[in-house]
Write an enzyme that holds these catalytic residues in place. Structure first.
Site, PDB file in Angstrom:
ATOM      1  N   CYS A 215       5.982  -4.526   2.287  1.00 40.37           N
ATOM      2  CA  CYS A 215       5.338  -3.919   3.470  1.00 40.37           C
ATOM      3  C   CYS A 215       4.863  -4.954   4.506  1.00 40.37           C
ATOM      4  O   CYS A 215       4.025  -5.800   4.228  1.00 40.37           O
ATOM      5  CB  CYS A 215       4.157  -3.058   3.037  1.00 40.37           C
TER       6      CYS A 215
ATOM      7  N   LYS B 242       3.411   6.427  -6.852  1.00 38.14           N
ATOM      8  CA  LYS B 242       2.043   6.050  -6.474  1.00 38.14           C
ATOM      9  C   LYS B 242       1.048   6.413  -7.577  1.00 38.14           C
ATOM     10  O   LYS B 242       1.037   7.555  -8.047  1.00 38.14           O
ATOM     11  CB  LYS B 242       1.645   6.766  -5.180  1.00 38.14           C
TER      12      LYS B 242
ATOM     13  N   VAL C  36       0.033   2.003   2.210  1.00 42.89           N
ATOM     14  CA  VAL C  36      -0.569   0.683   2.125  1.00 42.89           C
ATOM     15  C   VAL C  36      -0.452   0.069   3.521  1.00 42.89           C
ATOM     16  O   VAL C  36       0.455   0.447   4.273  1.00 42.89           O
ATOM     17  CB  VAL C  36       0.130  -0.206   1.073  1.00 42.89           C
TER      18      VAL C  36
ATOM     19  N   GLU D  98      -5.294   1.724   7.361  1.00 46.33           N
ATOM     20  CA  GLU D  98      -4.640   1.377   8.628  1.00 46.33           C
ATOM     21  C   GLU D  98      -4.806  -0.115   8.912  1.00 46.33           C
ATOM     22  O   GLU D  98      -5.916  -0.632   9.108  1.00 46.33           O
ATOM     23  CB  GLU D  98      -5.151   2.205   9.814  1.00 46.33           C
ATOM     24  N   SER D  99      -3.676  -0.809   8.982  1.00 46.87           N
ATOM     25  CA  SER D  99      -3.709  -2.274   9.101  1.00 46.87           C
ATOM     26  C   SER D  99      -4.434  -2.762  10.365  1.00 46.87           C
ATOM     27  O   SER D  99      -5.156  -3.760  10.315  1.00 46.87           O
ATOM     28  CB  SER D  99      -2.284  -2.838   9.069  1.00 46.87           C
TER      29      SER D  99
HETATM   30  N1  LIG Z   1       0.204   2.614  10.466  1.00 48.79           N
HETATM   31  C1  LIG Z   1       0.151   2.082   9.118  1.00 48.79           C
HETATM   32  C2  LIG Z   1       1.555   1.909   8.610  1.00 48.79           C
HETATM   33  C3  LIG Z   1       1.574   1.464   7.145  1.00 48.79           C
HETATM   34  C4  LIG Z   1       2.886   1.875   6.471  1.00 48.79           C
HETATM   35  O1  LIG Z   1       3.781   2.481   7.086  1.00 48.79           O
HETATM   36  N2  LIG Z   1       2.979   1.563   5.167  1.00 48.79           N
HETATM   37  C5  LIG Z   1       4.148   1.974   4.417  1.00 48.79           C
HETATM   38  C6  LIG Z   1       4.748   0.814   3.658  1.00 48.79           C
HETATM   39  S1  LIG Z   1       5.253  -0.474   4.761  1.00 48.79           S
HETATM   40  C7  LIG Z   1       3.715   2.999   3.382  1.00 48.79           C
HETATM   41  O2  LIG Z   1       2.736   2.809   2.702  1.00 48.79           O
HETATM   42  N3  LIG Z   1       4.480   4.108   3.274  1.00 48.79           N
HETATM   43  C8  LIG Z   1       4.149   5.146   2.373  1.00 48.79           C
HETATM   44  C9  LIG Z   1       5.321   5.609   1.539  1.00 48.79           C
HETATM   45  O3  LIG Z   1       6.363   4.955   1.546  1.00 48.79           O
HETATM   46  O4  LIG Z   1       5.149   6.626   0.853  1.00 48.79           O
HETATM   47  C10 LIG Z   1      -0.616   0.770   9.114  1.00 48.79           C
HETATM   48  O5  LIG Z   1      -0.588   0.062  10.140  1.00 48.79           O
HETATM   49  O6  LIG Z   1      -1.275   0.446   8.094  1.00 48.79           O
END
Ligand SMILES: N[C@@H](CCC(=O)N[C@@H](CS)C(=O)NCC(=O)O)C(=O)O
Length: 246
Positions: free
Chosen positions: A19, A46, A59, A75-76
């Site tokens: 990620c 998960k 994440v 949220e990052s």
């Molecule tokens: N807007 C979120 C995006 C985070 C994101 O998209 N994380 C992905 C992995 S890179 C995730 O956890 N996806 C959930 C899944 O695959 O079920 C942030 O900035 O934290």
């Protein structure tokens, strides 16, 4: 009043191997020299504890344990801002105008990650070429923006949060370059120089495990996208188990 770095207790970054949003938080923590623990989860399976505390099921999460209390930050971009507010070694500029510009380009970095996702997921050659042009146009904008900067970093001579965001963006291109020459960064010397500087920064290098390249290649191969068809199955046999999401 406590010093900034005494305001937070133990920090845990809930992560996933691939990620890029996790990586930006890890880079910020490393640049700030804040100790943290990393817990890596499988997004394809998960754990219940994660589902219970992650409102969007994504994440990164930053778990902060202080004064007998546990706080979960998701949220990052919010995690990065929280670290700016609670830890020393600022990575945002002090000037409000400059800070606004940096925040805007962090948002652009997230949009670029979405465009990268569309590029590697495109199912037909036509869609792939369209996404490739769209990505190239985004990096043209970035090239223009860098024209007013001294470098080597986005804000000049100090590593900043925009750098933490683009380190993981450019890392994808290491994988893409191994697959083929797509020309997305061609004719953009400032972007290329920034990419190189970021690839050599210890915090950027250390934000992923040594097996990241094989994992990403395996992930891209398994997308069943147009890009997947261009990947030779050379080193896939030794790749780790499939990751569902980058
Ligand atoms: N807007 C979120 C995006 C985070 C994101 O998209 N994380 C992905 C992995 S890179 C995730 O956890 N996806 C959930 C899944 O695959 O079920 C942030 O900035 O934290």
């Amino acid at each position: 009043m406590p010093a900034k770095n005494e305001m937070t207790g133990k920090l845990t970054l809930v992560s996933h191997h691939l990620c890029p949003y996790v990586q930006r938080a890890a880079i910020s923590l490393t640049e700030k020299r804040v100790p943290f623990e990393r817990v890596t989860i499988d997004l394809a399976d998960k754990p219940d504890w994660f589902k219970a505390i992650s409102p969007l099921g994504k994440v990164p999460l930053l778990i902060v344990r202080a004064n007998g209390k546990e706080t979960v930050i998701f949220e990052s971009a919010v995690i990065l801002e929280f670290l700016e507010e609670t830890q020393g070694n600022p990575l945002h500029p002090a000037d409000a105008y400059a800070r606004a510009r940096h925040r805007a380009w962090i948002e652009f970095g997230s949009a670029t990650l979405n465009a990268i996702g569309r590029f590697y997921s495109a199912s037909t050659e036509a869609a792939f070429l369209a996404e490739s042009s769209a990505l190239s146009a985004m990096f043209d904008r970035l090239e223009n923006e860098l024209a007013d900067q001294a470098g080597p970093w986005f804000g000049g001579d100090r590593f900043c949060l925009v750098d933490a965001v683009y380190g993981p963006v450019f890392r994808y291109f290491d994988a893409f370059d191994r697959i083929g020459n797509f020309g997305i960064l061609d004719g953009k010397p400032l972007v290329q120089a920034w990419r190189k500087a970021l690839s050599e920064r210890a915090s950027v290098k250390g934000a992923v495990a040594p097996d990241y390249p094989q994992r990403l290649r395996h992930f891209l191969r398994a997308r069943n996208s147009f890009l997947s068809t261009l990947i030779q199955p050379d080193d896939l046999a030794s790749a780790p188990p499939l990751a569902r999401s980058a």
